[in-house]
Design a protein around this motif. Structure first.
Motif, PDB file in Angstrom:
ATOM      1  N   THR A 221       5.033   9.524  -3.175  1.00 37.53           N
ATOM      2  CA  THR A 221       4.689   9.745  -1.664  1.00 37.53           C
ATOM      3  C   THR A 221       3.043   9.890  -1.800  1.00 37.53           C
ATOM      4  OG1 THR A 221       6.646  11.152  -1.364  1.00 37.53           O
ATOM      5  CG2 THR A 221       4.596  11.460   0.193  1.00 37.53           C
TER       6      THR A 221
ATOM      7  N   GLU B 197       0.198   7.515   0.067  1.00 36.90           N
ATOM      8  CA  GLU B 197      -0.722   8.075   1.250  1.00 36.90           C
ATOM      9  C   GLU B 197      -2.216   7.513   0.616  1.00 36.90           C
ATOM     10  OE1 GLU B 197       0.076  12.287   1.436  1.00 36.90           O
ATOM     11  OE2 GLU B 197       1.990  11.873   2.643  1.00 36.90           O
TER      12      GLU B 197
ATOM     13  N   TYR C  23       3.398   1.188  -2.908  1.00 32.90           N
ATOM     14  CA  TYR C  23       4.817   1.720  -2.938  1.00 32.90           C
ATOM     15  C   TYR C  23       5.621   1.581  -4.084  1.00 32.90           C
ATOM     16  CZ  TYR C  23       3.839   2.101   2.278  1.00 32.90           C
ATOM     17  OH  TYR C  23       3.509   2.476   3.165  1.00 32.90           O
TER      18      TYR C  23
ATOM     19  N   ASP D 224       2.504  -1.113   6.281  1.00 34.21           N
ATOM     20  CA  ASP D 224       3.388  -0.230   5.641  1.00 34.21           C
ATOM     21  C   ASP D 224       4.617  -0.396   5.742  1.00 34.21           C
ATOM     22  OD1 ASP D 224       3.710   0.436   8.463  1.00 34.21           O
ATOM     23  OD2 ASP D 224       3.763   2.478   7.827  1.00 34.21           O
ATOM     24  N   ILE D 225       5.465   0.496   4.849  1.00 32.08           N
ATOM     25  CA  ILE D 225       6.990   0.005   4.863  1.00 32.08           C
ATOM     26  C   ILE D 225       7.688   1.406   5.343  1.00 32.08           C
ATOM     27  CG2 ILE D 225       8.873  -0.367   3.134  1.00 32.08           C
ATOM     28  CD1 ILE D 225       7.167  -1.826   1.392  1.00 32.08           C
ATOM     29  N   ASP D 226       8.525   1.244   6.137  1.00 30.57           N
ATOM     30  CA  ASP D 226       9.360   2.315   6.615  1.00 30.57           C
ATOM     31  C   ASP D 226      10.634   2.128   6.143  1.00 30.57           C
ATOM     32  OD1 ASP D 226      10.292   4.558   7.993  1.00 30.57           O
ATOM     33  OD2 ASP D 226      10.259   3.904   9.974  1.00 30.57           O
ATOM     34  N   PHE D 227      11.209   2.905   5.222  1.00 27.91           N
ATOM     35  CA  PHE D 227      12.370   2.708   4.470  1.00 27.91           C
ATOM     36  C   PHE D 227      13.610   3.080   5.247  1.00 27.91           C
ATOM     37  CE2 PHE D 227       9.685   3.569   0.702  1.00 27.91           C
ATOM     38  CZ  PHE D 227       9.681   2.083   0.148  1.00 27.91           C
ATOM     39  N   ALA D 228      13.469   3.761   6.398  1.00 28.11           N
ATOM     40  CA  ALA D 228      14.427   3.805   7.433  1.00 28.11           C
ATOM     41  C   ALA D 228      14.865   2.741   8.167  1.00 28.11           C
ATOM     42  CB  ALA D 228      14.080   4.977   8.504  1.00 28.11           C
ATOM     43  N   ASP D 229      13.948   1.613   8.277  1.00 30.05           N
ATOM     44  CA  ASP D 229      14.277   0.601   9.178  1.00 30.05           C
ATOM     45  C   ASP D 229      14.527  -0.555   8.464  1.00 30.05           C
ATOM     46  OD1 ASP D 229      13.358   2.152  11.530  1.00 30.05           O
ATOM     47  OD2 ASP D 229      11.365   1.351  11.664  1.00 30.05           O
TER      48      ASP D 229
END
Length: 98
Positions: A20, A24, A29, A91-96
């Motif tokens: 994390t 940031e 990642y 960026d990468i959103d792991f939820a999507d």
């Protein structure tokens, strides 16, 4: 690259405090990858699966620790991790993700 190989290259995202912090601060990642995965394969897999543009890939091989137990000596598995830097603004959103 064959679509089936893309799913075998990336094993899982590494979710930890350090991962994390790296995301940031440096826009990187962290992924656990297959032991035989190459940098170009990792780059293609991330770009295809998450629809982002990859700037660079750094790979780390971590040797498993030898641990002593009551039953004798054992060894943890070796781990190969990839630090993937994305182009600025992505960026990468792991939820999507798929």
């Amino acid at each position: 690259m064959i679509r089936e190989r893309l799913y075998k290259v990336l094993i899982a995202p590494q979710i930890s405090e350090k991962a994390t912090w790296v995301a940031e601060k440096h826009g990187q990642y962290v992924f656990r990858v297959a032991p035989d995965a190459t940098k170009p394969e990792i780059k293609q897999a991330v770009e295809a699966l998450f629809e982002v543009k990859v700037q660079s890939v750094q790979v780390v091989n971590i040797k498993g620790k030898t641990k002593r137990t009551a039953r004798g000596v054992g060894k943890r598995n070796d781990v190969r991790k990839a630090y993937v830097r994305l182009v600025a603004g992505q960026d990468i959103d792991f939820a999507d993700a798929e």
